[in-house]
Enzyme design. Structure first.
Site, mmCIF file in Angstrom:
data_model
loop_
_atom_site.group_PDB
_atom_site.id
_atom_site.type_symbol
_atom_site.label_atom_id
_atom_site.label_comp_id
_atom_site.label_asym_id
_atom_site.label_seq_id
_atom_site.Cartn_x
_atom_site.Cartn_y
_atom_site.Cartn_z
ATOM 1 N N ASP A 1 0.856 -1.193 0.000
ATOM 2 C CA ASP A 1 0.000 0.000 0.000
ATOM 3 C C ASP A 1 0.891 1.241 0.000
ATOM 4 O O ASP A 1 1.337 1.703 1.049
ATOM 5 C CB ASP A 1 -0.934 -0.012 1.211
ATOM 6 C CG ASP A 1 -1.907 1.162 1.193
ATOM 7 O OD1 ASP A 1 -1.694 2.103 0.392
ATOM 8 O OD2 ASP A 1 -2.875 1.138 1.965
ATOM 9 N N HIS B 1 0.566 7.911 3.929
ATOM 10 C CA HIS B 1 1.271 7.246 5.025
ATOM 11 C C HIS B 1 2.772 7.552 5.038
ATOM 12 O O HIS B 1 3.507 7.002 5.850
ATOM 13 C CB HIS B 1 1.053 5.737 4.932
ATOM 14 C CG HIS B 1 -0.381 5.369 4.760
ATOM 15 N ND1 HIS B 1 -1.320 5.619 5.729
ATOM 16 C CD2 HIS B 1 -1.057 4.801 3.720
ATOM 17 C CE1 HIS B 1 -2.519 5.212 5.294
ATOM 18 N NE2 HIS B 1 -2.374 4.721 4.083
ATOM 19 N N ILE C 1 -0.388 9.274 8.589
ATOM 20 C CA ILE C 1 -1.076 8.351 9.504
ATOM 21 C C ILE C 1 -0.700 6.917 9.146
ATOM 22 O O ILE C 1 -0.208 6.640 8.046
ATOM 23 C CB ILE C 1 -2.608 8.546 9.469
ATOM 24 C CG1 ILE C 1 -3.181 8.222 8.068
ATOM 25 C CG2 ILE C 1 -2.994 9.952 9.888
ATOM 26 C CD1 ILE C 1 -4.714 8.231 8.026
ATOM 27 N N GLY D 1 -4.501 1.684 7.664
ATOM 28 C CA GLY D 1 -5.514 0.917 8.378
ATOM 29 C C GLY D 1 -5.111 -0.551 8.446
ATOM 30 O O GLY D 1 -5.268 -1.216 9.474
HETATM 31 C C1 LIG Z 1 -7.857 1.495 -3.761
HETATM 32 C C2 LIG Z 1 -8.519 0.624 -2.749
HETATM 33 C C3 LIG Z 1 -9.008 1.453 -1.588
HETATM 34 C C4 LIG Z 1 -7.928 1.726 -0.634
HETATM 35 C C5 LIG Z 1 -8.458 2.542 0.528
HETATM 36 C C6 LIG Z 1 -7.544 2.562 1.681
HETATM 37 C C7 LIG Z 1 -6.184 3.141 1.379
HETATM 38 C C8 LIG Z 1 -5.343 3.296 2.628
HETATM 39 O O1 LIG Z 1 -4.009 3.602 2.258
HETATM 40 C C9 LIG Z 1 -5.934 4.405 3.478
HETATM 41 C C10 LIG Z 1 -5.786 4.153 4.919
HETATM 42 O O2 LIG Z 1 -5.245 3.190 5.367
HETATM 43 S S1 LIG Z 1 -6.504 5.330 5.975
HETATM 44 C C11 LIG Z 1 -6.136 4.757 7.612
HETATM 45 C C12 LIG Z 1 -7.182 3.887 8.230
HETATM 46 N N1 LIG Z 1 -8.495 4.466 8.289
HETATM 47 C C13 LIG Z 1 -8.804 5.467 9.133
HETATM 48 O O3 LIG Z 1 -7.979 5.983 9.855
HETATM 49 C C14 LIG Z 1 -10.256 5.929 9.156
HETATM 50 C C15 LIG Z 1 -10.706 6.150 10.563
HETATM 51 N N2 LIG Z 1 -12.124 6.499 10.594
HETATM 52 C C16 LIG Z 1 -12.565 7.777 10.471
HETATM 53 O O4 LIG Z 1 -11.766 8.701 10.354
HETATM 54 C C17 LIG Z 1 -14.053 8.014 10.482
HETATM 55 O O5 LIG Z 1 -14.686 6.926 11.095
HETATM 56 C C18 LIG Z 1 -14.678 8.191 9.057
HETATM 57 C C19 LIG Z 1 -14.097 9.459 8.405
HETATM 58 C C20 LIG Z 1 -14.393 6.967 8.192
HETATM 59 C C21 LIG Z 1 -16.182 8.344 9.180
HETATM 60 O O6 LIG Z 1 -16.425 9.321 10.151
HETATM 61 P P1 LIG Z 1 -17.706 10.266 10.068
HETATM 62 O O7 LIG Z 1 -17.727 11.004 8.780
HETATM 63 O O8 LIG Z 1 -17.732 11.045 11.340
HETATM 64 O O9 LIG Z 1 -18.848 9.184 10.033
HETATM 65 P P2 LIG Z 1 -20.203 9.147 10.815
HETATM 66 O O10 LIG Z 1 -20.838 10.531 10.803
HETATM 67 O O11 LIG Z 1 -20.009 8.477 12.126
HETATM 68 O O12 LIG Z 1 -21.071 8.175 9.896
HETATM 69 C C22 LIG Z 1 -21.497 8.585 8.589
HETATM 70 C C23 LIG Z 1 -21.936 7.371 7.823
HETATM 71 O O13 LIG Z 1 -20.778 6.580 7.458
HETATM 72 C C24 LIG Z 1 -20.832 5.263 8.053
HETATM 73 N N3 LIG Z 1 -19.503 4.982 8.582
HETATM 74 C C25 LIG Z 1 -18.943 5.528 9.677
HETATM 75 N N4 LIG Z 1 -17.699 5.057 9.848
HETATM 76 C C26 LIG Z 1 -17.477 4.198 8.826
HETATM 77 C C27 LIG Z 1 -16.366 3.395 8.480
HETATM 78 N N5 LIG Z 1 -15.246 3.360 9.222
HETATM 79 N N6 LIG Z 1 -16.457 2.639 7.383
HETATM 80 C C28 LIG Z 1 -17.599 2.606 6.613
HETATM 81 N N7 LIG Z 1 -18.713 3.366 6.909
HETATM 82 C C29 LIG Z 1 -18.615 4.143 8.010
HETATM 83 C C30 LIG Z 1 -21.879 5.358 9.160
HETATM 84 O O14 LIG Z 1 -22.522 4.111 9.360
HETATM 85 C C31 LIG Z 1 -22.834 6.421 8.605
HETATM 86 O O15 LIG Z 1 -23.690 5.797 7.676
HETATM 87 P P3 LIG Z 1 -25.234 6.245 7.611
HETATM 88 O O16 LIG Z 1 -25.248 7.707 7.310
HETATM 89 O O17 LIG Z 1 -25.826 5.413 6.516
HETATM 90 O O18 LIG Z 1 -25.790 5.937 8.953
#
Ligand SMILES: CCCCCCC[C@@H](O)CC(=O)SCCNC(=O)CCNC(=O)[C@H](O)C(C)(C)COP(=O)(O)OP(=O)(O)OC[C@H]1O[C@@H](n2cnc3c(N)ncnc32)[C@H](O)[C@@H]1OP(=O)(O)O
Length: 285
Positions: free
Chosen positions: A189, A194, A209, A212
């Site tokens: 990745d 990162h 960061i 994940g």
């Molecule tokens: C190319 C292939 C793809 C590769 C992708 C990955 C590439 C990598 O290099 C990237 C990474 O590793 S990033 C590092 C790891 N991830 C993180 O740190 C994310 C941490 N989470 C957050 O910041 C927030 O939860 C956040 C921002 C995720 C959500 O927070 P909020 O906006 O505050 O959400 P919230 O208001 O609580 O909810 C809104 C709606 O979203 C759903 N939801 C919440 N958290 C979720 C999550 N973690 N994953 C999926 N869905 C999620 C909620 O259920 C809600 O849905 P609805 O409106 O339908 O009720």
């Protein structure tokens, strides 16, 4: 340019053929900090070629199509993408070397609304190229913070696993190193989020960061250590939701509950009092 629902829904992933080497297997485990105590034979088994074993969570790196959301044809604001959730089912113990095939597909895309984001669900079959055996199924969601309101349906994903309402049965602290993400990225990745401080700052983080999937691998390490006496073949399922970012160098605390032959868990950063990984589930053979 807005997220292109049509292009994404019909994304044509090429089949990935990967030659996995023992070096890849060792590098993956080093990216999770295995071998921290080089006199500990149980952890050494994942980073030493004599009797080498694969960390089960390594399946998530196998046959990986790369950071394809960077392709401008997706219309995705890729710099703002965060890993949302991860699911894994392992059908056969993972090899430490050999030829692997990865077949990816888009499952569905959910519109959380303007200013909230879009969630892309994708999955992949991992196949042993020599035997044709299905080794594992990997699924994930990518939370695209800059792409909500594209006119799609808000479809809920799989319901997150609930955690028991009692004190955890096991607590396991794992230290990460400031350079942890720089090592972990060599397992596939290469997202600059990162590694590059300017990219991280441009999307709202003080510094790069942790992946994940690195935190996810730490969860596998905590479960192997706390519940399975490092018997890798027994860990056959691992699901999580990423709830807040982890910074390399932080100590991650895993709280684990045993539940009817399975485990539930979450992870937090005690120094910041924040839950970083929630709704964890682990399944055992
Ligand atoms: C190319 C292939 C793809 C590769 C992708 C990955 C590439 C990598 O290099 C990237 C990474 O590793 S990033 C590092 C790891 N991830 C993180 O740190 C994310 C941490 N989470 C957050 O910041 C927030 O939860 C956040 C921002 C995720 C959500 O927070 P909020 O906006 O505050 O959400 P919230 O208001 O609580 O909810 C809104 C709606 O979203 C759903 N939801 C919440 N958290 C979720 C999550 N973690 N994953 C999926 N869905 C999620 C909620 O259920 C809600 O849905 P609805 O409106 O339908 O009720």
């Amino acid at each position: 340019m807005p997220l292109d629902l049509d292009a994404l829904s019909n994304w044509d992933f090429e089949e990935i053929e990967q030659t996995l080497t023992e070096r890849d297997t060792i590098l993956y485990a080093l990216g999770l900090g295995f071998g921290e105590d080089p006199t500990d034979r149980k952890e050494l088994a994942f980073v030493y070629e004599d009797g080498l074993r694969a960390v089960p969570s390594m399946a998530v790196t196998m046959g990986y199509p790369g950071f394809w959301l960077r392709n401008p044809k997706t219309g995705v604001n890729w710099q703002k993408v965060l890993h949302g959730e991860q699911w894994l089912d392992i059908y056969k113990p993972l090899p430490v070397k050999g030829n692997i095939i990865g077949r990816s597909r888009i499952d569905f895309i959910s519109d959380k609304g303007e200013g909230k984001g879009a969630v892309i669900y994708q999955s992949r079959e991992i196949i042993d190229a020599e035997t044709g055996d299905k080794l594992a199924r990997v699924a994930m969601s990518a939370f695209c913070r800059g792409d909500g309101g594209f006119g799609g349906e808000n479809r809920p994903g799989p319901a997150p696993t609930a955690l028991p309402d009692r004190a955890p049965d096991h607590v396991c602290d794992i230290e990460t190193l400031p350079r942890q993400a720089l090592v972990y990225r060599l397992s596939g990745d290469m997202n600059p989020l990162h590694a590059d401080p300017d990219v991280a700052r441009s999307v709202g983080f003080d510094r790069p960061i942790l992946h994940g999937l690195a935190t996810y691998g730490l969860a596998a390490r905590a479960i192997l250590k706390s519940l399975l006496d490092y018997d890798a073949a027994r860990l056959v399922g691992l699901d999580v939701r990423f709830s807040a970012p982890v910074y390399p160098g932080e100590t991650v605390r895993f709280e684990i509950w045993e539940e009817g032959g399975e485990a539930r868990f979450r992870a937090s950063i005690p120094a910041r009092d924040v839950v970083v990984l929630n709704n964890g589930a682990a399944r055992f053979a």
